[in-house]
Design a protein around this motif. Structure first.
Motif, PDB file in Angstrom:
ATOM      1  N   LYS A 407       0.773  -1.058   0.090  1.00 34.45           N
ATOM      2  CA  LYS A 407       0.065  -0.140  -0.003  1.00 34.45           C
ATOM      3  C   LYS A 407       0.922   1.354   0.073  1.00 34.45           C
ATOM      4  O   LYS A 407       1.870   1.311   0.743  1.00 34.45           O
ATOM      5  CB  LYS A 407      -0.821   0.039   1.373  1.00 34.45           C
ATOM      6  CG  LYS A 407      -1.922  -0.957   1.177  1.00 34.45           C
ATOM      7  CD  LYS A 407      -3.027  -0.691   0.113  1.00 34.45           C
ATOM      8  CE  LYS A 407      -4.293  -1.747   0.199  1.00 34.45           C
ATOM      9  NZ  LYS A 407      -5.027  -1.198  -1.130  1.00 34.45           N
ATOM     10  N   ILE A 409       0.745   4.760   1.605  1.00 31.84           N
ATOM     11  CA  ILE A 409      -0.136   5.415   2.515  1.00 31.84           C
ATOM     12  C   ILE A 409      -0.265   6.697   2.499  1.00 31.84           C
ATOM     13  O   ILE A 409      -1.103   7.376   3.301  1.00 31.84           O
ATOM     14  CB  ILE A 409       0.192   4.560   3.957  1.00 31.84           C
ATOM     15  CG1 ILE A 409       1.777   4.963   4.241  1.00 31.84           C
ATOM     16  CG2 ILE A 409       0.078   3.160   3.754  1.00 31.84           C
ATOM     17  CD1 ILE A 409       2.133   4.412   5.760  1.00 31.84           C
ATOM     18  N   ASN A 410       0.887   7.334   1.930  1.00 26.30           N
ATOM     19  CA  ASN A 410       0.752   8.732   2.102  1.00 26.30           C
ATOM     20  C   ASN A 410       1.715   9.433   1.027  1.00 26.30           C
ATOM     21  O   ASN A 410       2.661   8.934   0.728  1.00 26.30           O
ATOM     22  CB  ASN A 410       1.355   9.081   3.422  1.00 26.30           C
ATOM     23  CG  ASN A 410       0.751  10.509   3.999  1.00 26.30           C
ATOM     24  OD1 ASN A 410       0.213  11.262   3.445  1.00 26.30           O
ATOM     25  ND2 ASN A 410       1.187  10.877   5.152  1.00 26.30           N
ATOM     26  N   GLU A 473       4.340  -1.010   3.258  1.00 25.01           N
ATOM     27  CA  GLU A 473       3.731   0.189   3.505  1.00 25.01           C
ATOM     28  C   GLU A 473       4.520   1.472   2.833  1.00 25.01           C
ATOM     29  O   GLU A 473       5.812   1.438   3.410  1.00 25.01           O
ATOM     30  CB  GLU A 473       3.093   0.841   4.690  1.00 25.01           C
ATOM     31  CG  GLU A 473       1.902  -0.059   5.342  1.00 25.01           C
ATOM     32  CD  GLU A 473       1.603   0.120   6.571  1.00 25.01           C
ATOM     33  OE1 GLU A 473       2.308   0.916   7.165  1.00 25.01           O
ATOM     34  OE2 GLU A 473       0.483  -0.335   7.037  1.00 25.01           O
ATOM     35  N   THR A 475       5.679   5.339   1.771  1.00 20.11           N
ATOM     36  CA  THR A 475       5.360   6.944   1.741  1.00 20.11           C
ATOM     37  C   THR A 475       6.383   7.800   0.948  1.00 20.11           C
ATOM     38  O   THR A 475       7.536   7.499   0.989  1.00 20.11           O
ATOM     39  CB  THR A 475       5.815   7.304   3.527  1.00 20.11           C
ATOM     40  OG1 THR A 475       4.684   6.591   4.314  1.00 20.11           O
ATOM     41  CG2 THR A 475       5.291   8.696   3.482  1.00 20.11           C
ATOM     42  N   GLY A 495      -3.609   3.612  -0.573  1.00 18.23           N
ATOM     43  CA  GLY A 495      -4.402   3.786   0.460  1.00 18.23           C
ATOM     44  C   GLY A 495      -5.823   4.099   0.380  1.00 18.23           C
ATOM     45  O   GLY A 495      -6.092   4.984  -0.691  1.00 18.23           O
ATOM     46  N   TYR A 496      -6.434   4.077   1.360  1.00 21.10           N
ATOM     47  CA  TYR A 496      -7.786   4.612   1.287  1.00 21.10           C
ATOM     48  C   TYR A 496      -8.032   6.226   1.428  1.00 21.10           C
ATOM     49  O   TYR A 496      -8.992   6.901   0.950  1.00 21.10           O
ATOM     50  CB  TYR A 496      -8.768   3.979   2.404  1.00 21.10           C
ATOM     51  CG  TYR A 496      -8.832   2.581   2.337  1.00 21.10           C
ATOM     52  CD1 TYR A 496      -9.660   1.884   1.292  1.00 21.10           C
ATOM     53  CD2 TYR A 496      -8.030   1.717   3.054  1.00 21.10           C
ATOM     54  CE1 TYR A 496      -9.734   0.561   1.098  1.00 21.10           C
ATOM     55  CE2 TYR A 496      -7.902   0.251   3.168  1.00 21.10           C
ATOM     56  CZ  TYR A 496      -8.871  -0.287   1.998  1.00 21.10           C
ATOM     57  OH  TYR A 496      -8.930  -1.466   1.666  1.00 21.10           O
TER      58      TYR A 496
END
Length: 584
Positions: A407, A409-410, A473, A475, A495-496
């Motif tokens: 994922k 994530i940011n 994950e 970033t 990510g969501y």
């Protein structure tokens, strides 16, 4: 060494040595001589032999034990000598008995035993048996049953039926004496049999033969006898049905367990997709066939005894498997349960700790054009076995675990105007050190070619690392003002939630150009969203407009009333009808 003789006493077989046999034979012959001219002689002798057989059964430990002289003497001391008792040969005469002296032993009470009394019954003799046991009149017990049936909404019926089934009937003279707490010796047995003959004699004298004949013609059984026998038949049928159910369930369970043992136990010997899956989730390292065997023993042994119970219900006089077999099966079951418990604890502790490994890579600057971000899967594998949580692939001849737990994530704005990618890998194990090691073993990569950044949408780890919830994950930190395009191939790994001016979820952000700012991503090609109420027939009357300038709601109803709500950087403005209220 004395010879051993087999005897049949009261319907039971015993092994007895020669000296004990001679003493017992002489004792029984003396009893028979004492009752030579007595009424009911055969019944008395039969009851005495049955009582002696009961006493022998209580004293021997197993069927092969030989009765010796000591056991015979103990039984004689309990039963008494025949010369100790006076036998009245004129039992049916009306003449008074002669006064004689006797060396009869004083009457001794013994502990009562609970039996159903067949001589004083209305249904099953339960009340009369309880009356004898507790020393109260059976009438009070019967009144108590009525109270339980009325006040307990039928509870008394259930309890009565259970006692009827579980409490044995006092069939023999010794059982009837034990029911009343009287010692079953020669004197009491002889007295009980004589009382029975006296009762029969009185009934014979006082019977109304004409009335009896009519009763025999109408029915030879009482209503309660019929009801009792009917209930007993139904209960027996129900018990047989339960026995069949137990046999079927136990048999199918054991067969299913055996098949499962063969299938799962073959993991490691037979290679296939399902064997790979079992090996990967088995983090303890214990061979799967051992786990399968222990599971089979832990479950199959109780069901085997249920199978025997069903057979015992269906088959009368079913031969026992023997104490040795029972103890062996019990020992195997205990070993299997302990073994599965230890393996289960080890399996749980193998995922008790979660640790991570973080890698940071800096991208070359400057990024002079739009940064295209994509994701791609590996083109082809030598071989691939599919599962729900992970796949097993062959990568250049090496077996790997393939997981899609990746994922982004940011998206951050870097503080020092640098471009970096932080890859956070995590895994589980029995300790932090081992978990960190498993995380470090995760294979994950990305590449930057010109202005195209390509992420793998999968991770790999060596097959021997097992499945330990491995995940990655990502970033991404970029300088402020960088323009990026999120390719549709990113849909699975985005990510969501990301801070953006359109309020889009990660799923909706792909396929658009975005510009990084200090607080959020700014969409450069997103259209303003106009939300209409689809349930309204006149959609022009209700409009909700959301864009970068704020929220504008305009609603007109069928009566001509108007409602407006506007929210922007200046505040909140509400208009309804001719009234204008502004809230800042």
């Amino acid at each position: 060494m004395n010879k051993t003789t087999n005897i049949n006493l009261g319907g039971l077989f015993f092994h007895i040595d020669e000296d004990a046999y001679i003493k017992l034979r002489d004792y029984l012959d003396a009893i028979k001589r004492s009752f030579t001219d007595s009424q009911g002689r055969d019944e008395i002798i039969a009851d005495i032999e049955a009582r002696i057989a009961e006493l022998f059964s209580e004293k021997i430990q197993n069927e092969k034990q030989v009765i010796g002289i000591t056991e015979v003497e103990e039984v004689i001391s309990i039963m008494g000598q025949p010369e100790d008792y006076l036998v009245d040969e004129e039992i049916f005469d009306d003449q008074p008995e002669k006064e004689t002296t006797s060396t009869q032993q004083p009457h001794q009470r013994i502990s009562k035993k609970l039996f159903r009394d067949p001589d004083d019954k209305y249904i099953g003799g339960v009340s009369s048996g309880l009356g004898h046991y507790f020393g109260v009149d059976a009438l009070w017990i019967r009144l108590l049953w009525i109270l339980l049936v009325v006040a307990g909404i039928g509870t008394g019926i259930v309890i009565y039926i259970l006692l009827w089934i579980l409490v044995p009937e006092a069939a023999t003279t010794s059982q009837k004496l034990a029911m009343k707490g009287e010692p079953a010796n020669i004197s009491n047995i002889e007295k009980k049999v004589r009382e029975g003959f006296e009762e029969v004699s009185e009934k014979v004298k006082n019977v109304d033969y004409k009335k009896m004949g009519n009763k025999v013609k109408s029915s030879s059984r009482t209503f309660f006898d019929f009801v009792g026998d009917t209930i007993l038949v139904l209960l027996k049928v129900f018990a047989k049905f339960i026995g069949i159910i137990l046999i079927i369930c136990a048999a199918f369970t054991i067969i299913g367990l055996f098949v499962s043992l063969f299938i799962f136990g073959s993991a490691g010997f037979i290679e296939g997709p399902w064997t790979h899956y079992i090996e990967v989730v088995n983090t303890t390292g214990v061979p799967v066939w051992i786990v399968s065997l222990l599971t089979f023993l832990a479950i199959a042994i109780p069901f085997f005894f249920l199978f025997l119970l069903g057979l015992k219900i269906l088959v009368n006089n079913l031969k026992s498997i023997g104490s040795t077999a029972k103890y062996v099966l019990l020992a195997l079951w205990i070993i299997a349960v302990i073994g599965l418990t230890v393996i289960g604890i080890r399996q749980a502790t193998e995922k008790a700790f979660t640790a991570s490994s973080t890698e940071t890579r800096q991208l070359p600057l400057p990024l002079t054009d739009t940064l295209l971000i994509k994701a791609e899967d590996y083109g082809s594998w030598d071989d691939r076995f599919y599962n729900d949580d992970f796949d097993i692939v062959m990568n250049n001849g090496t077996k790997k675990l393939y997981l899609e737990d990746v994922k982004i994530i940011n998206f951050n704005t870097s503080v020092d105007s640098s471009a970096t990618i932080k890859t956070h890998k995590s895994a589980e194990s029995s300790s932090y050190e081992k978990a960190r090691e498993k995380a470090s073993d995760i294979e994950y990569g990305f590449s930057l070619t010109d202005n195209t950044l390509i992420f793998q949408n999968y991770l790999l780890t060596d097959y021997k690392n097992k499945y330990r919830e491995q995940e990655v994950e990502i970033t991404l930190s970029l300088p402020e003002g960088t323009v990026i395009f999120l390719d549709p191939s990113l849909r699975r790994i985005l990510g969501y939630t990301f801070a953006n001016n359109m309020g889009y979820s990660g799923y909706d952000m792909q396929g658009h150009y975005w510009k990084t700012s200090r607080d959020e991503l700014i969409c450069l090609d997103c259209e303003e969203k106009t939300i209409l109420d689809e349930g309204d027939e006149d959609k022009d009357n209700e409009k909700v407009k959301i864009d970068s300038n704020g929220i504008d709601i305009d609603i007109n109803d069928e009566n001509g009333e108007n409602f407006k709500l506007k929210i922007d950087e200046k505040g909140i403005e509400i208009k309804t009808g001719s009234k204008n209220d502004t809230l800042i």
